[in-house]
Design an enzyme around this catalytic site. Structure first.
Site, short mmCIF file in Angstrom:
data_model
loop_
_atom_site.label_atom_id
_atom_site.label_comp_id
_atom_site.label_asym_id
_atom_site.label_seq_id
_atom_site.Cartn_x
_atom_site.Cartn_y
_atom_site.Cartn_z
N ASP A 54 0.78 -1.25 0.00
CA ASP A 54 0.02 0.26 0.14
C ASP A 54 0.77 1.28 0.06
O ASP A 54 2.19 1.18 0.46
CB ASP A 54 -1.05 0.14 1.22
CG ASP A 54 -1.97 1.10 1.33
OD1 ASP A 54 -2.27 1.63 -0.08
OD2 ASP A 54 -2.57 1.61 2.25
N SER A 55 0.35 2.31 -0.39
CA SER A 55 1.15 3.53 -0.47
C SER A 55 1.25 4.03 1.01
O SER A 55 2.20 4.95 1.31
CB SER A 55 0.30 4.64 -1.19
OG SER A 55 -1.02 4.83 -1.03
N CYS A 70 -11.58 2.54 -0.31
CA CYS A 70 -10.15 2.95 0.16
C CYS A 70 -9.92 2.27 1.40
O CYS A 70 -10.76 2.27 2.33
CB CYS A 70 -10.06 4.46 0.45
SG CYS A 70 -8.53 4.99 1.02
N THR A 71 -8.71 1.79 1.61
CA THR A 71 -8.44 0.70 2.65
C THR A 71 -8.50 1.51 4.24
O THR A 71 -8.33 0.86 5.16
CB THR A 71 -7.23 0.05 2.43
OG1 THR A 71 -6.11 0.68 2.11
CG2 THR A 71 -7.49 -1.21 1.29
N HIS A 72 -8.25 2.72 3.75
CA HIS A 72 -8.11 3.56 5.17
C HIS A 72 -9.65 3.52 5.87
O HIS A 72 -9.71 3.91 7.06
CB HIS A 72 -7.63 5.05 4.98
CG HIS A 72 -6.31 5.15 4.82
ND1 HIS A 72 -5.38 4.78 3.54
CD2 HIS A 72 -5.22 5.90 5.33
CE1 HIS A 72 -4.44 5.03 3.49
NE2 HIS A 72 -4.08 5.57 4.88
N TYR A 127 -0.91 8.39 -2.68
CA TYR A 127 -1.01 8.09 -4.02
C TYR A 127 -2.37 8.84 -4.82
O TYR A 127 -2.20 9.05 -6.04
CB TYR A 127 -1.15 6.80 -4.60
CG TYR A 127 0.32 5.98 -4.57
CD1 TYR A 127 1.57 6.64 -3.60
CD2 TYR A 127 0.59 4.86 -4.91
CE1 TYR A 127 2.71 5.95 -3.65
CE2 TYR A 127 1.72 4.10 -4.73
CZ TYR A 127 2.82 4.86 -4.24
OH TYR A 127 3.99 4.10 -4.28
N GLY A 128 -3.14 8.98 -4.00
CA GLY A 128 -4.68 9.44 -4.35
C GLY A 128 -4.55 10.37 -5.43
O GLY A 128 -5.68 10.57 -6.37
N GLU A 166 -4.99 9.13 9.03
CA GLU A 166 -3.44 8.98 9.06
C GLU A 166 -3.05 10.03 10.19
O GLU A 166 -1.94 9.75 10.68
CB GLU A 166 -2.80 9.32 7.71
CG GLU A 166 -3.28 8.27 6.81
CD GLU A 166 -1.83 7.91 5.89
OE1 GLU A 166 -1.10 8.93 5.69
OE2 GLU A 166 -1.77 6.79 5.33
N CYS A 200 -4.27 -1.38 -1.98
CA CYS A 200 -4.42 -0.09 -2.40
C CYS A 200 -5.28 0.25 -3.52
O CYS A 200 -5.18 -0.21 -4.68
CB CYS A 200 -3.09 0.70 -2.47
SG CYS A 200 -2.80 2.50 -3.01
N ASN A 201 -6.46 0.82 -3.20
CA ASN A 201 -7.37 1.15 -4.36
C ASN A 201 -6.92 1.88 -5.39
O ASN A 201 -7.30 1.71 -6.59
CB ASN A 201 -8.77 1.64 -3.74
CG ASN A 201 -9.61 0.83 -3.12
OD1 ASN A 201 -10.39 0.09 -3.70
ND2 ASN A 201 -9.33 0.75 -1.78
N THR A 202 -6.17 3.02 -5.18
CA THR A 202 -5.33 3.75 -6.30
C THR A 202 -4.41 3.06 -7.09
O THR A 202 -4.38 3.04 -8.22
CB THR A 202 -4.63 5.12 -5.53
OG1 THR A 202 -5.75 5.84 -4.74
CG2 THR A 202 -4.06 6.04 -6.61
#
Length: 275
Positions: free
Chosen positions: A12-13, A194-196, A44-45, A160, A75-77
């Protein structure tokens, strides 16, 4: 002689992929994993397709160098902007036996199990939404479904920076979900693209109508990987199964450790790596 077994790579980013890793560890406790976070260059988004592809390829090649035969882009992006090119252009050049999988396809495949109206909402980063990956994939499998997207650029920074439970989080979560539902009141299933976002799930549910089912990617991706390895025993045989997990970051190990404790509810040992 065949290649030695290796851990499953999870990339993931930033930190969001840890929500996917957590589900993988729960559903596949015997497997070895290597988590790589490109925290020095996150997010990265809002980056271009070309930059996301370049960064993601560097991370995938690093995980291959670490012995991984299979890498999950958690990471979706990266899944939206880099996965297809890596699969089609780079894997034939690097090693035709290795595999790179993403998080978008499994999430899309799961939608039909939950929606009764055929109206699906997607929340994600600007990059994921602009890529149109979710609407395109959903239309391929379920042409009758209606998909409405909402870009939520503040949600990742809130998570974050440890602000997931702050009044600011309430404001931005409520605002974006209200905008989404105003565009289509028939939405009954929401994909967290988004994994967040699982770290905001309590607030997300708070500001959604009770009829809306929220799909979090971790469990979906983990179940999909279990199924994939069952269907591909040759790849499963290449996966180490000693129950060990290693963590690497391109930025501060101390900062990563603090964040990982938030995502995984446990302390972890982290090493620095360059890409």
């Amino acid at each position: 002689m065949g290649q030695p077994q290796g851990a499953i790579g999870v990339f993931d980013s930033g930190y969001g992929g840890l929500t996917v890793l957590k589900s993988l560890m729960e559903q596949m406790p015997n497997y070895d994993f290597i988590y790589l976070g490109d925290n020095a260059r996150t997010p990265y988004g809002n980056r271009s397709f070309e930059v996301v592809y370049e960064y993601t390829l560097q991370a995938v090649e690093k995980l291959f160098d670490m012995g991984c035969h299979l890498v999950i882009l958690a990471c979706n992006t990266a899944s939206a902007k880099a996965l297809r090119t890596i699969q089609q252009k780079d894997l034939p050049r690097i090693d035709v036996t290795r595999r790179v999988l993403g998080v978008i396809r499994p999430s899309v495949e799961a939608v039909s199990q939950y929606t009764s109206t055929g109206h699906v909402g997607v929340v994600g980063t600007v990059g994921t939404v602009m890529s149109d990956s979710y609407p395109l994939e959903i239309k391929k499998l379920y042409p009758h479904m209606t998909v409405v997207q909402e870009a939520c650029p503040m949600w990742v920074p809130l998570v974050e920076n440890g602000e997931a439970h702050s009044p600011g989080a309430d404001y931005f979560v409520q605002r974006h979900l209200m905008q989404l539902m105003q565009r289509d009141e028939q939405i009954d299933t929401l994909i967290l693209g988004c994994t967040h976002y699982p770290l905001l799930i309590d607030k997300i549910r708070q500001y959604l109508p009770s009829k809306v089912t929220v799909l979090s990617q971790g469990d979906i991706v983990a179940a999909s990987l279990v199924d994939y390895l069952h269907r591909h025993p040759d790849m499963d045989a290449k996966c180490l199964k000693q129950g060990q997990v290693q963590f690497f970051t391109t930025e501060s190990t101390q900062k990563f450790s603090l964040a990982a404790a938030l995502f995984l509810n446990q302390s972890v040992e982290v090493r620095h790596v360059g890409l």
